[in-house]
Motif scaffolding. Structure first.
Motif, PDB file in Angstrom:
ATOM      1  N   ASP A   1      13.223  75.162 -57.043  1.00 35.43           N
ATOM      2  CA  ASP A   1      13.209  73.990 -56.163  1.00 35.43           C
ATOM      3  C   ASP A   1      12.381  74.229 -54.904  1.00 35.43           C
ATOM      4  O   ASP A   1      11.785  73.306 -54.364  1.00 35.43           O
ATOM      5  CB  ASP A   1      14.632  73.614 -55.753  1.00 35.43           C
ATOM      6  CG  ASP A   1      15.389  72.900 -56.866  1.00 35.43           C
ATOM      7  OD1 ASP A   1      14.779  72.694 -57.925  1.00 35.43           O
ATOM      8  OD2 ASP A   1      16.562  72.566 -56.671  1.00 35.43           O
ATOM      9  N   TRP A   2      12.379  75.478 -54.436  1.00 38.81           N
ATOM     10  CA  TRP A   2      11.663  75.793 -53.196  1.00 38.81           C
ATOM     11  C   TRP A   2      10.166  75.473 -53.292  1.00 38.81           C
ATOM     12  O   TRP A   2       9.528  75.256 -52.264  1.00 38.81           O
ATOM     13  CB  TRP A   2      11.840  77.276 -52.854  1.00 38.81           C
ATOM     14  CG  TRP A   2      11.301  78.197 -53.911  1.00 38.81           C
ATOM     15  CD1 TRP A   2      11.955  78.597 -55.047  1.00 38.81           C
ATOM     16  CD2 TRP A   2       9.995  78.788 -53.974  1.00 38.81           C
ATOM     17  NE1 TRP A   2      11.142  79.397 -55.807  1.00 38.81           N
ATOM     18  CE2 TRP A   2       9.936  79.538 -55.164  1.00 38.81           C
ATOM     19  CE3 TRP A   2       8.882  78.773 -53.132  1.00 38.81           C
ATOM     20  CZ2 TRP A   2       8.799  80.264 -55.550  1.00 38.81           C
ATOM     21  CZ3 TRP A   2       7.752  79.495 -53.518  1.00 38.81           C
ATOM     22  CH2 TRP A   2       7.709  80.229 -54.710  1.00 38.81           C
TER      23      TRP A   2
ATOM     24  N   LYS B   1      14.057  70.179 -49.712  1.00 40.83           N
ATOM     25  CA  LYS B   1      15.409  70.038 -50.246  1.00 40.83           C
ATOM     26  C   LYS B   1      16.389  70.685 -49.273  1.00 40.83           C
ATOM     27  O   LYS B   1      16.157  71.774 -48.775  1.00 40.83           O
ATOM     28  CB  LYS B   1      15.497  70.728 -51.605  1.00 40.83           C
ATOM     29  CG  LYS B   1      14.859  69.895 -52.709  1.00 40.83           C
ATOM     30  CD  LYS B   1      15.838  68.854 -53.226  1.00 40.83           C
ATOM     31  CE  LYS B   1      15.262  67.987 -54.321  1.00 40.83           C
ATOM     32  NZ  LYS B   1      14.423  66.901 -53.865  1.00 40.83           N
TER      33      LYS B   1
ATOM     34  N   GLY C   1      18.071  75.629 -59.929  1.00 35.83           N
ATOM     35  CA  GLY C   1      17.417  75.407 -58.645  1.00 35.83           C
ATOM     36  C   GLY C   1      16.570  76.600 -58.212  1.00 35.83           C
ATOM     37  O   GLY C   1      16.198  76.705 -57.048  1.00 35.83           O
TER      38      GLY C   1
ATOM     39  N   GLY D   1       2.794  79.212 -52.924  1.00 36.29           N
ATOM     40  CA  GLY D   1       3.735  78.794 -53.947  1.00 36.29           C
ATOM     41  C   GLY D   1       4.429  77.481 -53.657  1.00 36.29           C
ATOM     42  O   GLY D   1       5.054  76.898 -54.532  1.00 36.29           O
ATOM     43  N   VAL D   2       4.348  76.990 -52.442  1.00 39.37           N
ATOM     44  CA  VAL D   2       5.060  75.767 -52.084  1.00 39.37           C
ATOM     45  C   VAL D   2       4.089  74.592 -52.071  1.00 39.37           C
ATOM     46  O   VAL D   2       2.983  74.705 -51.538  1.00 39.37           O
ATOM     47  CB  VAL D   2       5.708  75.894 -50.694  1.00 39.37           C
ATOM     48  CG1 VAL D   2       6.462  74.631 -50.341  1.00 39.37           C
ATOM     49  CG2 VAL D   2       6.621  77.101 -50.656  1.00 39.37           C
TER      50      VAL D   2
ATOM     51  N   GLN E   1      11.818  70.419 -60.737  1.00 38.50           N
ATOM     52  CA  GLN E   1      12.962  70.332 -59.837  1.00 38.50           C
ATOM     53  C   GLN E   1      14.254  70.300 -60.635  1.00 38.50           C
ATOM     54  O   GLN E   1      14.332  69.659 -61.677  1.00 38.50           O
ATOM     55  CB  GLN E   1      12.862  69.050 -58.998  1.00 38.50           C
ATOM     56  CG  GLN E   1      11.741  69.064 -57.977  1.00 38.50           C
ATOM     57  CD  GLN E   1      12.013  70.044 -56.847  1.00 38.50           C
ATOM     58  OE1 GLN E   1      13.075  70.043 -56.250  1.00 38.50           O
ATOM     59  NE2 GLN E   1      11.052  70.907 -56.571  1.00 38.50           N
TER      60      GLN E   1
ATOM     61  N   ILE F   1      25.546  77.937 -54.010  1.00 33.31           N
ATOM     62  CA  ILE F   1      24.991  78.525 -55.223  1.00 33.31           C
ATOM     63  C   ILE F   1      24.608  77.523 -56.298  1.00 33.31           C
ATOM     64  O   ILE F   1      23.784  77.807 -57.136  1.00 33.31           O
ATOM     65  CB  ILE F   1      25.936  79.579 -55.842  1.00 33.31           C
ATOM     66  CG1 ILE F   1      27.295  78.974 -56.122  1.00 33.31           C
ATOM     67  CG2 ILE F   1      26.047  80.797 -54.970  1.00 33.31           C
ATOM     68  CD1 ILE F   1      28.152  79.832 -57.022  1.00 33.31           C
ATOM     69  N   CYS F   2      25.200  76.342 -56.305  1.00 33.73           N
ATOM     70  CA  CYS F   2      24.999  75.487 -57.475  1.00 33.73           C
ATOM     71  C   CYS F   2      23.920  74.416 -57.265  1.00 33.73           C
ATOM     72  O   CYS F   2      23.430  73.833 -58.207  1.00 33.73           O
ATOM     73  CB  CYS F   2      26.299  74.819 -57.884  1.00 33.73           C
ATOM     74  SG  CYS F   2      26.832  73.531 -56.755  1.00 33.73           S
ATOM     75  N   HIS F   3      23.524  74.146 -56.049  1.00 36.64           N
ATOM     76  CA  HIS F   3      22.477  73.177 -55.727  1.00 36.64           C
ATOM     77  C   HIS F   3      22.828  71.744 -56.095  1.00 36.64           C
ATOM     78  O   HIS F   3      21.948  70.888 -56.118  1.00 36.64           O
ATOM     79  CB  HIS F   3      21.137  73.557 -56.382  1.00 36.64           C
ATOM     80  CG  HIS F   3      20.505  74.745 -55.737  1.00 36.64           C
ATOM     81  ND1 HIS F   3      19.425  74.649 -54.902  1.00 36.64           N
ATOM     82  CD2 HIS F   3      20.827  76.055 -55.780  1.00 36.64           C
ATOM     83  CE1 HIS F   3      19.117  75.854 -54.471  1.00 36.64           C
ATOM     84  NE2 HIS F   3      19.942  76.727 -54.986  1.00 36.64           N
TER      85      HIS F   3
END
Ligand code: FES
Lengths: 376, 395
Positions: free
Chosen positions: B122-123, A360, B119, A92-93, B130, A332-334
């Motif tokens: 995002d991972w 990230k 997010g 998935g990445v 994104q 929590i909010c990124h």
């Protein structure tokens, strides 16, 4: 004269007409682009992201495979020796790795190849070699790099390559052949043994047909062995295989130990000006054994700050007089997310280490784990 | 716990949360939730990626199909004299097209846009998906919405005076909001807000109300205003000008040679289809989102209650301040899994497709610690929300 002036401007107006047209069609698809819908028909037609389709796979050795790729519309031609970034989704990445193009730019079917060797513990290379099937799509970048033979000067190249480091040399050789302009070339190639040499047969064939191409294969393994036991690069070997190496431009590509040995020797001989190196250093930083702090470099602001292993990077930045974006300060909010450019950080919530370049990083809940560099 | 009981425990001056747990017990509850979070974070993988890519692809296909059907319906207008041309066929096709377009818009705002902007994806490190670069199909610019939603609403959930989403600065939904005569007409505002929901959200962000109180505010929001304005213009241009106009341009030659329908009819058919698709989307998102924090038995908090709040207490507040809606799989997807509002508020950055499996675990956990878990049918949740809007319009 007027003709000359006319032609570039007409191509320019043509391309700007195309650009205008696509900008206009994009208005119908806002906030996406029209190309996002074209992509539904064929991913290769997308204008917003470059993709390539795998059209053929071929095993070069027991652990190296050549993938033949058909690039999308936005592809541009490359120079022999250049590389591209390839994005592969694994669990998935999406990971990005760099691979040299192994085919010559003169190839006229619009396809190109990369040749990948599955390295020990290399999950991405393993995936590319073993799992990628014909028909799948890969995200790719445009060709890049300055590891190519100059057109303007008639250099005499000396290729020193090892393992899958053969790829740029292969592209250059095939390119010289395709242009029917073989240069006076010496090639020292290190491979485990005769049957485990990527492009081994092809190299021998070229050598037998072209007297200007002097191939020296050095085998480094006995059959059945897993470790290199012989054939390391050293000064006498170079002197013996290529006595005129000082008159040549050296193009080297291979694993780190070979490159290091060569750099040492060339420095000693004051020849580094003639040494061109293509290196793909691993994108992973060493994970420190214990929780340690380090120096945090904020690359955009040009500020370096010392940090311990438990202070959130957001705090570190603020203490250094910066005001990076943030919101909740609790993960929590990124809105505090930034990109890891190098090094290693620790997620304070889970204790997990993040060391993959491009990841990230939520600065409000991550701390330094050794030195690191952030895109702030 | 019913409202009366709640009032007893939670008097106005109390700085405690309305639960019967000691601080160490609350911390233990928090640790259990942290463990669940970590477990899910570790198990994210190829399946999740496939899920979101499939939803995105489906959404784009539905959107495209909608536009195509709306255009094709023009060819069925009775003014053409071929066999298929009839007003029945026209109505069927244009309705289908409108629904398909509305569905696409809903999916984009809820399961895709909202969740990407949190997010949640995002991972994957997919440069196209994104939170920092995704622009959603909504009149409110993504980054501005992240400000008011991710930061303010999710951090200060249901804290009076801090959470901008309590009544959206327009409605009185808690007895703790002071009554003003303005609220007498709030059922009407609520209805208008439903129809124009995306505009409401975009405007809420600008906090226009402050403009009357403080002059400096007007200066402060000018750049925001400009960016929101640009985004609004682009959305309006697309749906209400370009698509209807292109249909007119395409029928023009036929109409001029006397075989096509009136250009006026063509323009307005497409325009109204687009307007309706947007309104359906607005009303649906309104329905789901109002059920998230407004139904009966949901808790509101004072600033005093959240002073020095730990992460565990924040968890408790999220549980008390959010409500789930029961429903089937398709319903959950169409609601962007915000029908699992509780799980979403506990774990806003966990991929939404994981909420359904998390829900029973969170529910069982809540039961063990005797913390209310507000989950009910859509009828109950929306019914009590409407009742509140009506009830609190009076003092
Ligand atoms: S500031 Fe909200 S996640 Fe870091």
């Amino acid at each position: 004269m007027s003709d000359k002036k006319h032609s570039p401007s007409s191509t320019k107006s043509k391309s700007s007409f195309l650009a205008k047209f696509s900008a206009f069609t994009d208005k119908f698809a806002y906030p996406l682009r029209a190309s996002h819908y074209v992509e539904l028909l064929n991913p290769l037609w997308a204008g917003h992201a470059l993709k390539a389709k795998v059209v053929k796979v071929w095993d070069e050795t027991k652990d190296a495979r050549t993938l033949t790729l058909k690039p999308g519309f936005n592809w541009r031609n490359y120079r022999a020796g250049q590389h591209i970034r390839i994005g592969v989704a694994l669990d998935g990445v999406q990971y990005t790795r760099t691979y040299t193009i192994s085919s010559p730019p003169e190839r006229n079917d619009g396809l190109f190849t990369i040749t990948v060797k599955a390295i020990a513990d290399g999950r991405i290379s393993h995936h590319l070699v073993r799992k990628i099937k014909v028909g799948s799509f890969l995200a790719i970048g445009l060709p890049q790099g300055d590891f190519y033979l100059p057109d303007s000067r008639p250099v005499k190249p000396l290729f020193i390559t090892a393992g899958s480091g053969i790829t740029p040399a292969m592209s250059m050789l095939e390119s010289m052949l395709a242009k029917d302009r073989m240069r006076d070339t010496v090639h020292i190639h290190y491979a485990p043994h005769e049957f485990d040499a990527i492009f081994g047969e092809r190299l021998k064939k070229i050598a037998s047909e072209h007297s200007l191409y002097d191939l020296n294969q050095v085998f480094t393994h006995e059959y059945g062995e897993h470790k290199q036991t012989k054939g390391y690069f050293h000064a006498e070997q170079l002197e013996k295989l290529c006595p005129d190496w000082r008159e040549r431009e050296t193009y080297a590509c291979g694993p780190q130990p070979l490159i290091e040995a060569m750099e040492k020797h060339y420095t000693l001989e004051n020849m580094t000006r003639y040494l061109h190196i293509e290196r793909f250093s691993a994108q992973l930083a060493v994970i420190p054994k214990e929780a340690v702090g380090g120096t945090v470099s904020f690359s955009k602001s040009g500020i370096d700050a010392l940090a311990d292993a438990s202070t959130a990077l957001l705090r570190v930045a603020e203490d250094a007089g910066m005001n990076p974006p943030h919101g909740c300060r609790m993960g929590i909010c990124h809105s505090c997310s930034t990109t890891l450019l190098s090094g290693c950080v620790r997620d304070l919530r889970t204790g997990k280490l993040i060391n993959d370049v491009g990841s990230k990083v939520q600065t409000c809940v991550c701390a330094a784990a050794g030195d690191c560099e952030l895109d702030l | 716990m019913n409202t009366d009981e709640f009032k007893k425990v939670n008097t106005k001056n109390s700085t405690r949360l309305p639960v019967d747990l000691s601080d160490p017990q609350i911390e233990e509850f928090g640790r259990e939730l942290d463990a669940i979070r970590e477990e899910v974070i570790d198990s994210r993988g190829a399946k999740d990626r496939k899920y979101i890519l499939t939803v995105i692809k489906t959404q784009r296909i539905l959107g495209l199909l909608g536009r195509i059907m709306i255009y094709a319906s023009i060819l069925l207008l009775p003014a053409w004299s071929h066999d298929l041309a009839s007003s029945t066929n026209f109505w069927i096709l244009i309705s289908l097209g409108t629904l398909s377009l509305a569905t696409a818009k809903i999916l984009e705002n809820m399961e895709i846009g909202h969740n990407i902007l949190h997010g949640q994806w995002d991972w994957m490190k997919d440069p196209d998906i994104q939170s920092s670069s995704w622009e959603w199909n909504h009149v409110c610019p993504s980054d501005q919405w992240i400000q008011s939603h991710n930061i303010k609403h999710h951090t200060w959930t249901n804290v009076i005076g801090k959470d901008p989403d309590i009544g959206y600065g327009l409605l009185r939904v808690s007895s703790r909001q002071k009554w003003r005569p303005f609220y007498l007409l709030q059922p009407l505002y609520a209805f208008l807000l439903a129809v124009l929901f995306e505009w409401g959200i975009a405007i809420q962000e600008l906090e226009l109300g402050k403009m009357f109180k403080r002059k400096s505010h007007a200066e402060k929001i000018r750049p925001l205003l400009q960016r929101t304005g640009t985004k609004m213009m682009k959305q309006i241009t697309k749906d209400y000008i370009l698509w209807p106009l292109l249909a007119v341009v395409m029928t023009l030659p036929f109409t001029f040679s006397g075989v096509g329908p009136s250009l006026f009819v063509v323009f307005f058919s497409v325009l109204i289809a687009n307007v309706l698709a947007n309104i359906f989307r607005n009303m649906w998102t309104y329905l789901i989102i109002f059920c998230g924090h407004f139904p009966k038995d949901v808790y509101h908090f004072t600033r005093a209650q959240v002073e020095n709040e730990t992460r565990a207490k924040w968890y408790v507040r999220q549980m008390l301040g959010s409500c789930n809606i029961r429903g089937g799989k398709l319903f959950h997807i169409m609601s962007g899994n915000l029908s699992h509002q509780i799980e979403h508020h506990l774990f806003p950055d966990i991929p939404s497709n994981r909420y359904p499996a998390l829900a029973p675990r969170v529910r069982a956990l809540a039961e063990r610690y005797k913390i209310p878990y507000n989950s009910a049918s859509l009828t109950r949740q929306f019914g009590t929300t409407l009742w509140k809007i009506f009830r609190y319009s009076f003092p």
